[in-house]
Design an enzyme around this catalytic site. Structure first.
Site, PDB file in Angstrom:
ATOM      1  N   GLY A 286      15.185  -1.519  18.966  1.00 21.73           N
ATOM      2  CA  GLY A 286      14.595  -0.199  19.179  1.00 21.73           C
ATOM      3  C   GLY A 286      15.284   0.617  20.267  1.00 21.73           C
TER       4      GLY A 286
ATOM      5  N   GLU B 290       7.433  -7.418   5.824  1.00 20.08           N
ATOM      6  CA  GLU B 290       6.245  -7.671   5.001  1.00 20.08           C
ATOM      7  C   GLU B 290       5.517  -6.367   4.655  1.00 20.08           C
ATOM      8  OE1 GLU B 290       7.021  -8.653   7.984  1.00 20.08           O
ATOM      9  OE2 GLU B 290       5.335  -8.696   9.397  1.00 20.08           O
TER      10      GLU B 290
ATOM     11  N   LYS C 170      22.325  -2.721  26.132  1.00 17.66           N
ATOM     12  CA  LYS C 170      21.160  -3.125  26.936  1.00 17.66           C
ATOM     13  C   LYS C 170      20.121  -3.763  25.994  1.00 17.66           C
ATOM     14  CE  LYS C 170      20.458   0.780  29.437  1.00 17.66           C
ATOM     15  NZ  LYS C 170      20.139   1.654  30.579  1.00 17.66           N
TER      16      LYS C 170
ATOM     17  N   LYS D 263      15.233 -11.231   4.135  1.00 19.01           N
ATOM     18  CA  LYS D 263      13.773 -11.123   4.161  1.00 19.01           C
ATOM     19  C   LYS D 263      13.395  -9.717   4.600  1.00 19.01           C
ATOM     20  CE  LYS D 263      10.764 -11.862   7.296  1.00 19.01           C
ATOM     21  NZ  LYS D 263       9.997 -10.639   6.986  1.00 19.01           N
TER      22      LYS D 263
ATOM     23  N   ILE E 257       0.843  -1.198   0.000  1.00 21.10           N
ATOM     24  CA  ILE E 257       0.000   0.000   0.000  1.00 21.10           C
ATOM     25  C   ILE E 257       0.877   1.247   0.000  1.00 21.10           C
ATOM     26  CG2 ILE E 257      -1.859   1.209   1.248  1.00 21.10           C
ATOM     27  CD1 ILE E 257      -2.718  -1.605   0.538  1.00 21.10           C
TER      28      ILE E 257
ATOM     29  N   ASP F 210       7.134   2.783  -1.192  1.00 23.58           N
ATOM     30  CA  ASP F 210       7.123   1.634  -0.281  1.00 23.58           C
ATOM     31  C   ASP F 210       6.855   2.070   1.164  1.00 23.58           C
ATOM     32  OD1 ASP F 210       7.300  -1.112  -0.137  1.00 23.58           O
ATOM     33  OD2 ASP F 210       9.472  -1.236  -0.294  1.00 23.58           O
TER      34      ASP F 210
ATOM     35  N   TRP G  82      10.712  -2.063   8.560  1.00 24.15           N
ATOM     36  CA  TRP G  82      10.041  -1.411   7.436  1.00 24.15           C
ATOM     37  C   TRP G  82      10.417   0.055   7.258  1.00 24.15           C
ATOM     38  CZ3 TRP G  82       7.589   2.315  10.079  1.00 24.15           C
ATOM     39  CH2 TRP G  82       7.086   2.014  11.342  1.00 24.15           C
TER      40      TRP G  82
ATOM     41  N   GLU H 266      26.732  -2.535  13.281  1.00 24.45           N
ATOM     42  CA  GLU H 266      26.762  -2.462  11.827  1.00 24.45           C
ATOM     43  C   GLU H 266      27.718  -1.346  11.439  1.00 24.45           C
ATOM     44  OE1 GLU H 266      22.416  -2.474  10.733  1.00 24.45           O
ATOM     45  OE2 GLU H 266      22.950  -4.505  10.072  1.00 24.45           O
TER      46      GLU H 266
ATOM     47  N   SER I 270      12.158  -4.810  16.218  1.00 26.64           N
ATOM     48  CA  SER I 270      11.794  -4.387  17.570  1.00 26.64           C
ATOM     49  C   SER I 270      12.510  -5.224  18.631  1.00 26.64           C
ATOM     50  CB  SER I 270      10.283  -4.532  17.746  1.00 26.64           C
ATOM     51  OG  SER I 270       9.943  -5.888  17.585  1.00 26.64           O
TER      52      SER I 270
ATOM     53  N   GLU J 136      19.903  -5.264  15.803  1.00 23.22           N
ATOM     54  CA  GLU J 136      19.702  -3.811  15.762  1.00 23.22           C
ATOM     55  C   GLU J 136      18.255  -3.544  16.145  1.00 23.22           C
ATOM     56  OE1 GLU J 136      21.809  -1.582  15.492  1.00 23.22           O
ATOM     57  OE2 GLU J 136      23.530  -2.392  14.428  1.00 23.22           O
TER      58      GLU J 136
HETATM   59  N1  NAD Z   1      18.690  -0.392  15.693  1.00 24.48           N
HETATM   60  C1  NAD Z   1      18.459  -0.219  14.408  1.00 24.48           C
HETATM   61  O1  NAD Z   1      19.373  -0.088  13.588  1.00 24.48           O
HETATM   62  C2  NAD Z   1      17.038  -0.174  13.901  1.00 24.48           C
HETATM   63  C3  NAD Z   1      16.805   0.352  12.628  1.00 24.48           C
HETATM   64  C4  NAD Z   1      15.489   0.387  12.165  1.00 24.48           C
HETATM   65  C5  NAD Z   1      14.434  -0.070  12.957  1.00 24.48           C
HETATM   66  N2  NAD Z   1      14.693  -0.565  14.181  1.00 24.48           N
HETATM   67  C6  NAD Z   1      13.587  -1.009  15.047  1.00 24.48           C
HETATM   68  O2  NAD Z   1      12.649  -1.783  14.292  1.00 24.48           O
HETATM   69  C7  NAD Z   1      11.352  -1.669  14.866  1.00 24.48           C
HETATM   70  C8  NAD Z   1      10.357  -1.382  13.779  1.00 24.48           C
HETATM   71  O3  NAD Z   1      10.438  -2.339  12.780  1.00 24.48           O
HETATM   72  P1  NAD Z   1       9.397  -3.551  12.624  1.00 24.48           P
HETATM   73  O4  NAD Z   1       8.073  -3.166  13.202  1.00 24.48           O
HETATM   74  O5  NAD Z   1       9.462  -4.003  11.223  1.00 24.48           O
HETATM   75  O6  NAD Z   1      10.044  -4.649  13.569  1.00 24.48           O
HETATM   76  P2  NAD Z   1       9.576  -6.147  13.817  1.00 24.48           P
HETATM   77  O7  NAD Z   1      10.360  -6.611  14.969  1.00 24.48           O
HETATM   78  O8  NAD Z   1       8.106  -6.266  13.856  1.00 24.48           O
HETATM   79  O9  NAD Z   1      10.037  -6.933  12.481  1.00 24.48           O
HETATM   80  C9  NAD Z   1      11.369  -6.933  12.037  1.00 24.48           C
HETATM   81  C10 NAD Z   1      11.584  -8.090  11.086  1.00 24.48           C
HETATM   82  O10 NAD Z   1      11.538  -9.323  11.801  1.00 24.48           O
HETATM   83  C11 NAD Z   1      10.614 -10.215  11.204  1.00 24.48           C
HETATM   84  N3  NAD Z   1      10.090 -11.063  12.269  1.00 24.48           N
HETATM   85  C12 NAD Z   1       9.086 -10.801  13.134  1.00 24.48           C
HETATM   86  N4  NAD Z   1       8.938 -11.827  13.999  1.00 24.48           N
HETATM   87  C13 NAD Z   1       9.892 -12.741  13.701  1.00 24.48           C
HETATM   88  C14 NAD Z   1      10.271 -14.009  14.242  1.00 24.48           C
HETATM   89  N5  NAD Z   1       9.642 -14.531  15.295  1.00 24.48           N
HETATM   90  N6  NAD Z   1      11.301 -14.671  13.680  1.00 24.48           N
HETATM   91  C15 NAD Z   1      11.971 -14.137  12.636  1.00 24.48           C
HETATM   92  N7  NAD Z   1      11.634 -12.957  12.060  1.00 24.48           N
HETATM   93  C16 NAD Z   1      10.626 -12.252  12.593  1.00 24.48           C
HETATM   94  C17 NAD Z   1       9.602  -9.302  10.554  1.00 24.48           C
HETATM   95  O11 NAD Z   1       8.872  -9.981   9.558  1.00 24.48           O
HETATM   96  C18 NAD Z   1      10.501  -8.212  10.009  1.00 24.48           C
HETATM   97  O12 NAD Z   1      11.108  -8.600   8.801  1.00 24.48           O
HETATM   98  C19 NAD Z   1      11.455  -0.544  15.875  1.00 24.48           C
HETATM   99  O13 NAD Z   1      11.527  -1.067  17.173  1.00 24.48           O
HETATM  100  C20 NAD Z   1      12.774   0.141  15.518  1.00 24.48           C
HETATM  101  O14 NAD Z   1      13.367   0.827  16.584  1.00 24.48           O
HETATM  102  C21 NAD Z   1      15.977  -0.643  14.662  1.00 24.48           C
END
Ligand code: NAD
Ligand code: BTL
Length: 483
Positions: free
Chosen positions: A251, A178, A450, A175, A27, A93, A151, A457, A228, A249
């Protein structure tokens, strides 16, 4: 408007479709229109990707390192030449404004490919003299690596993982989230065009179940997740069960500390960038803005005047400063935190409303008089919601800044450089800035401590994360035994 990719997956050097996988609509957050459909990877697609990565790894690692580096640098050049097209795709995207994506996403991917490509010839071990014997160490690849993306920065996240992994002689199955499946496919296509052999970098689509299948596969040596903290714990546990290498990496809920002697306009700019860039969807954002009490009124007045001038609108328009949230779900989460902020007694000084237009827009929102125990000061919101908290003394602000389970980032603004270093050394975070915020050039390690993660990275530190040392002891004289 359409952004339909050639196929859902990119495996073994070519696009691959398996329409029996569940449909994932893509979307455009600026209007809510569907612009593409991809299919979740089926077990057959997962197997094809892992088999391709496994088969490609040995021959890829056997190439001359400079040849691997040349391929990465060629990919960087292609990305720079196609920056506008790739930035437009990133905007479709994610909904991030084109004014940002033109400078922050494909360009960051190109930087990573160029930087790690340039390091290719330096991946050496060392000679160790041991009297008449001697030893040497070799830096060897880990094998097949899995990248799991968030995302908010789909192109950057894919490239920050692929570039160090590939230069060290690993292959990767990536991957994407989604929610934003399109951009990583372009990276795969470009790496092939640059000369990467089939199977070196593969992209498959799907949600957590596909991610879990990848993490649990015995052929996978390393998992690098950007996501997360909650997902991080699950992925870490899955990887640990098979003693896999990990980079996490995750939150943050980072402090941005502004002392009374700071350059206030600069601090206001930092607070804006640290909360409203990418509509607040940045892991390292400084969402707890601690302002020393004597400048609080002046800081708030300058901040609100500046934020009131921000242009919120269609992210495809170059004049737009703030676009929509990336998903309807993230918009709902953000709005619910705004309501919690109001209900718990924070003072709303700007924004706070969802915009009455198609797409997932919410105003940049500023709360003042926020206290440490309020939900908006404790949880990562991942939306454009700034909490301003007052403080009086240095010791007090350090203790309050550190009173969180997370430790991704932090910053201090002051003209007193002795205090700046003293405070920043005391902040429990992996990446910290003095009189700056959110700059993450590839030359510097990036990552958290923590609950915000493990490993780093970028920089030479990422080479450590995608390779391991092998020690070779060389005996120069016959072995003697006691009997
Ligand atoms: N520290 C960093 O560099 C950094 C950078 C960008 C985003 N983030 C963090 O990412 C979060 C937002 O992104 P999000 O909502 O896509 O995160 P998310 O944790 O929901 O998903 C991240 C990825 O993990 C996959 N995933 C989910 N459950 C899984 C499982 N059980 N096993 C394997 N893969 C699984 C998802 O499909 C997705 O590809 C925020 O907390 C943000 O702070 C961190
Ligand atoms: C890594 N960074 C800060 C550029 C984007 C994270 O969300």
């Amino acid at each position: 408007m359409q952004a339909q990719p050639t196929a859902s997956h990119y495996v073994n050097g070519a696009y691959l479709e398996d329409a029996t996988g569940a449909s994932l609509p893509v979307i455009f957050p600026g209007t809510g229109e569907e612009i593409a459909q991809v299919h979740e990877a089926t077990p057959a697609v997962i197997e094809a990707a892992l088999a391709a990565a496994k088969a490609a790894q040995g021959p890829w690692a056997a190439l001359m390192p400079v040849e691997r580096g040349r391929i990465l640098r060629r990919a960087a050049d292609i990305i720079r030449a196609r920056n506008r097209e790739l930035s437009e795709l990133e905007t479709l995207d994610t909904g991030k404004p084109i004014s940002e994506t033109l400078v922050a996403d494909a360009t960051s991917a190109a930087d990573a490919l160029e930087y790690f490509g340039g390091l290719a010839g330096t991946l050496t071990g060392e000679h160790v003299p041991l009297g008449s014997d001697w030893a040497y160490t070799m830096r060897v690849p880990l094998g097949v690596c899995v990248g799991l993306g968030a995302w908010n920065y789909p192109t950057q996240v894919a490239a920050w993982k692929a570039a160090p992994a590939l230069v060290c002689g690993n292959t990767m199955v990536f991957k994407p989230s989604e929610q934003t499946p399109l951009c990583a496919l372009k990276l795969a296509e470009i790496l092939t065009e640059a000369g990467a052999p089939p199977g070196v970098f593969n992209v498959i689509q799907g949600a957590g179940t596909v991610g879990r299948a990848l993490v649990e596969d015995a052929r996978v040596a390393k998992v690098s997740l950007t996501g997360s903290a909650e997902t991080g714990k699950k992925v870490y546990a899955g990887a640990a069960a098979q003693m896999k290498h990990v980079t996490m990496e995750l939150g943050g809920k980072s402090p941005l500390i502004i002392f009374a002697d700071a350059d206030l306009d600069s601090a206001v700019s930092a607070a804006i960038n640290a909360n409203f860039f990418s509509t607040g969807q940045v892991c390292s954002n400084g969402t707890r803005v601690f302002v020393q009490r004597e400048v609080k009124a002046e800081f708030l007045s300058r901040l609100v005047a500046r934020v009131a001038k921000a242009t919120i609108g269609d992210p495809r328009d170059e004049a737009t400063n703030l676009g929509p949230m990336t998903s309807a779900e993230q918009l709902a989460i953000t709005c619910s935190y705004i309501e919690k902020g109001k209900a718990e007694g924070a003072r709303l000084v700007h924004g706070g409303r969802r915009l009455d237009r198609p797409g997932w827009f919410v105003e940049p929102t500023i709360f003042a008089d926020v206290t440490d125990e309020m939900t908006i000061a404790r949880d990562e919101i991942f939306g454009p919601v700034m909490s301003v908290l007052d403080f009086d003394t240095e010791d007090e602000v350090i203790a309050r800044a550190n009173a969180t389970d997370l430790g991704l980032s932090g910053a201090v603004f002051t003209r007193d450089l002795v205090r700046a270093h003293r405070v920043i050394h005391a902040i429990e975070a992996g990446t910290v800035w003095i009189n700056q915020y959110n700059l993450t050039p590839v030359e510097l390690p990036f990552g958290g401590i923590k609950g915000s993660g493990l490993g780093r990275e970028n920089s030479r530190a990422a080479i450590e994360a995608y390779s391991q040392l092998k020690t070779v002891y060389v005996g120069m004289t016959p072995v003697e035994a006691a009997y």
